[in-house]
Structure formats: C-alpha cells, structure tokens
Design an enzyme around this catalytic site. Structure first.
Site, PDB file in Angstrom:
ATOM      1  CG  ASP A  40      -0.348   0.007   2.527  1.00  0.00           C
ATOM      2  OD1 ASP A  40      -0.058   1.107   3.040  1.00  0.00           O
ATOM      3  OD2 ASP A  40      -0.138  -1.079   3.100  1.00  0.00           O
ATOM      4  CG  ASP A 129      -5.664   4.104   7.308  1.00  0.00           C
ATOM      5  OD1 ASP A 129      -5.699   3.718   8.486  1.00  0.00           O
ATOM      6  OD2 ASP A 129      -4.646   4.591   6.783  1.00  0.00           O
ATOM      7  CD  GLU A 131      -3.544   4.886  10.791  1.00  0.00           C
ATOM      8  OE1 GLU A 131      -2.446   5.316  11.193  1.00  0.00           O
ATOM      9  OE2 GLU A 131      -3.695   4.291   9.713  1.00  0.00           O
TER      10      GLU A 131
END
Length: 241
Positions: A40, A129, A131
């Site tokens: 990625d 994503d 986090e």
C-alpha cells in the site's frame, strides 16, 4: 499508512464471520492455498515504478485516495492507474478523520475522488483506514459508541454508493480502545489487519479470519508490505464481489 506516526502503536499493540462463498477473500490461514504479496502506498512514495513492483512479485496494491474531506493524494492517479496498467489488482483507501465530519460525508468524498468500485475483476472494494489520530486525541475525541456510529455511517454510505462493503484497515489495539471491541462490522466488512509482530493475530473481536495483513513498513516494495490471505482466484473473486 504508517507514515501517520503509528509504528510504535502497532509494534506495541500489534475476515469475516460470513461464509467463504459470500466473501471469498476471507479464508483461514490454515486453509489458505497461498499468500499473495502486495503493498500500500500514498504520496510519501511519490511516483511508483510499477513495472519493477510487478517484476518483484506483487499481485495487488492499495493506494491512498483521500483523507477527511479536504485532501486528495496528488499521486493517486499515477499510483492507481499505474498499478492497473501492469496487471495488479488494486483498490483505493481513505484515511478517516472522524472528528472533522460525518462518516456519510467522508464516504461520499472518498467515492467522488477515486474510491469507487467497478466489476472489472481488477478493482478491490475501497478500504477505510481507521487508526490512532496522528493530529490529536487518539480516538478523535469520540466515545466508543460515537465511534461505532461514525463507522457505521461511513460503511453504510459506501455500500449504498458502490454496492460493496468497505474493507476495514485497523489495529487490534485501536479497535479495542476506540470501539470497545465492537464486533458488528465483521458480518460484512473484510478485515485488513496491521500487525508487525510476524503474525496477524490477535484479531479484533468479531473477526475470526483476516483478508489482508500489513506486516511491515518497508521491504521489497515501496510503502508498506502486505499479504492477501488466499490465492489468485480468491483475490479475483473478492475484486468481483
């Protein structure tokens, strides 16, 4: 993704319950025929030499498209189209900022700026994503229940817009801290787990298997190093929905 200052979190702290037939990317490690290599990338990697990436054995790539509702990666087109050109199966990801706007709003922004999906056999469902916050409060100032609501809003809107359930990229430590180990999304969303300790386990509550494992921040390929829990047929099946 680990450019967001979370390497230490993953090192320290560091799918689906649906059937394999319904979500073919999710198979147990024990039954996996193969583990495909991938990567990625984001603007930190600049323009990627995709011919070299392909020659070094990559099968797939995830490319950062957006962040919040005010950022589009300046290298998205080169990375997303370039990976497709050399034959990789690729997808886009969105870096969530739940303290800035609603999940629905960010899902729309993501889809509108490269995060859509098409049934071409080469495009993976978009990834969220989520986090630790690199800019402030680690759970973005949200309670666990508010975070679950935000995630639900994003995932539901992404599904409405594309017909696919977004892949969830996270760490087990973040998921425990910021959602209270909520298990509900495992019914639909494939898991992309970040863990640099040599194994994908432990997984967040609810997921008994993982689909992608980000296992290192550098290596053979530019950006982060990933593997897919399955063989090429499974990867294509996940792309096709």
């Amino acid at each position: 993704m680990f450019q967001h200052l979370r390497r230490a979190v993953v090192t320290a702290g560091l799918a689906l319950l649906a059937t394999v037939a319904a979500y073919p990317g999710n198979i147990t490690a024990a039954s996996a025929v193969a583990s495909l290599k991938g990567l990625d990338v984001s603007s930190y990697q600049g323009n990627v030499n995709w011919d070299a990436v392909k020659a070094n054995g990559a099968a797939f790539a995830y490319v950062k498209a957006t962040e919040g509702t005010s950022y589009v990666s300046p290298t998205f087109a080169q990375q997303y189209n370039g990976s497709y050109r050399v034959g990789l199966i690729r997808g886009a990801y969105h870096f969530a900022l739940p303290d800035k706007s609603s999940g629905r709003t960010q899902a729309d922004y993501f889809v509108g700026h490269g995060g859509g999906w098409s049934r071409d056999g080469r495009t993976l469902p978009g990834a969220l994503d989520i986090e630790y916050n690199p800019y402030g409060a680690r759970c973005y100032g949200l309670s666990q229940s508010a975070m679950v609501s935000w995630l639900s809003s994003f995932i539901s809107q992404y599904h409405t817009r594309t017909g696919r359930w977004a892949v969830i990229y996270t760490t087990t430590d973040w998921w425990t801290s910021c959602t209270g180990n909520y298990a509900g999304f495992a019914r639909n969303s494939p898991l992309w787990i970040a863990n640099y300790n040599g194994t994908a386990s432990p997984l967040p509550h609810g997921w008994s298997v993982y689909t992608f494992h980000q296992w290192a921040s550098s290596g053979t390929f530019p950006g982060d190093q990933d593997k897919f829990n399955g063989d090429a047929d499974r990867l294509r099946a996940l792309a096709n929905g």
